[in-house]
Design an enzyme around this catalytic site. Structure first.
Site, PDB file in Angstrom:
ATOM      1  N   CYS A 142       0.867  -1.175   0.000  1.00  0.00           N
ATOM      2  CA  CYS A 142       0.000   0.000   0.000  1.00  0.00           C
ATOM      3  C   CYS A 142       0.907   1.228   0.000  1.00  0.00           C
ATOM      4  O   CYS A 142       2.105   1.108  -0.250  1.00  0.00           O
ATOM      5  CB  CYS A 142      -0.997  -0.011   1.162  1.00  0.00           C
ATOM      6  SG  CYS A 142      -0.276   0.188   2.777  1.00  0.00           S
ATOM      7  N   CYS A 161      -4.873  -1.102  -0.978  1.00  0.00           N
ATOM      8  CA  CYS A 161      -5.376   0.265  -0.877  1.00  0.00           C
ATOM      9  C   CYS A 161      -6.879   0.270  -1.050  1.00  0.00           C
ATOM     10  O   CYS A 161      -7.437  -0.577  -1.731  1.00  0.00           O
ATOM     11  CB  CYS A 161      -4.738   1.138  -1.953  1.00  0.00           C
ATOM     12  SG  CYS A 161      -2.946   1.108  -1.891  1.00  0.00           S
ATOM     13  N   CYS A 169      -3.362   3.620  -5.472  1.00  0.00           N
ATOM     14  CA  CYS A 169      -2.524   2.476  -5.125  1.00  0.00           C
ATOM     15  C   CYS A 169      -1.219   2.534  -5.905  1.00  0.00           C
ATOM     16  O   CYS A 169      -1.226   2.887  -7.083  1.00  0.00           O
ATOM     17  CB  CYS A 169      -3.233   1.176  -5.478  1.00  0.00           C
ATOM     18  SG  CYS A 169      -4.032   0.411  -4.094  1.00  0.00           S
TER      19      CYS A 169
END
Length: 148
Positions: free
Chosen positions: A7, A79, A87
């Site tokens: 992430c 994400c 992301c």
């Protein structure tokens, strides 16, 4: 088999995923986590939640995807999309999937509401990891279905 949970900040969702995966997975499989713009520290609520669940947090820290100790076989971005989050795109030739999970670290509210958000995030991540570990064959399609 090395799985990278990726992430942006690598302080909450990806670390929850890494620790939970390593807690549940067979010994030959290993998860790591990283961020494209690491926060430099783990979210204290994520660490506390893992400890309450009996999952070790020893050795986990927020790190950059530029500092990975291994080359991953699979990259799973975690994400969320509710906040318009971008992301990171891992471009190496690996199997990739996206499991959208909103960041509980951004929840504002009472202590109970914030804790409930962290618990829900953990529940979603754990269920997806359990589904991953139960797959008869790991394919991009199967991994993407888990994230839906």
């Amino acid at each position: 088999m090395n799985i990278l949970f990726l992430c942006t900040g690598n302080s909450c969702r990806s670390v929850l995923s890494e620790a939970t995966f390593n807690h549940l997975a067979p010994p030959a499989w290993r998860a790591i986590s990283a961020g494209s713009q690491p926060a430099g520290k783990l979210h204290p609520r994520a660490v506390a939640l893992l400890q309450r669940k009996g999952i070790s947090t020893e050795g986990y820290f927020s790190k950059s995807w530029n500092d990975l100790p291994v080359t991953p076989d699979i990259v799973i971005t975690v994400c969320g999309s509710a906040a318009g989050e971008t992301c990171p795109a891992y471009l190496a030739p690996v199997l990739r999937a996206h499991w959208s999970v909103d960041d509980p670290g951004h929840v504002v509210g009472t202590e109970e509401e914030i804790e409930a958000a962290f618990e829900e995030t953990y529940r979603i991540i754990r269920a997806r990891i359990e589904a991953f570990l139960a797959l008869p064959a790991i394919t991009k399609e199967a991994l993407e279905r888990i994230g839906c």
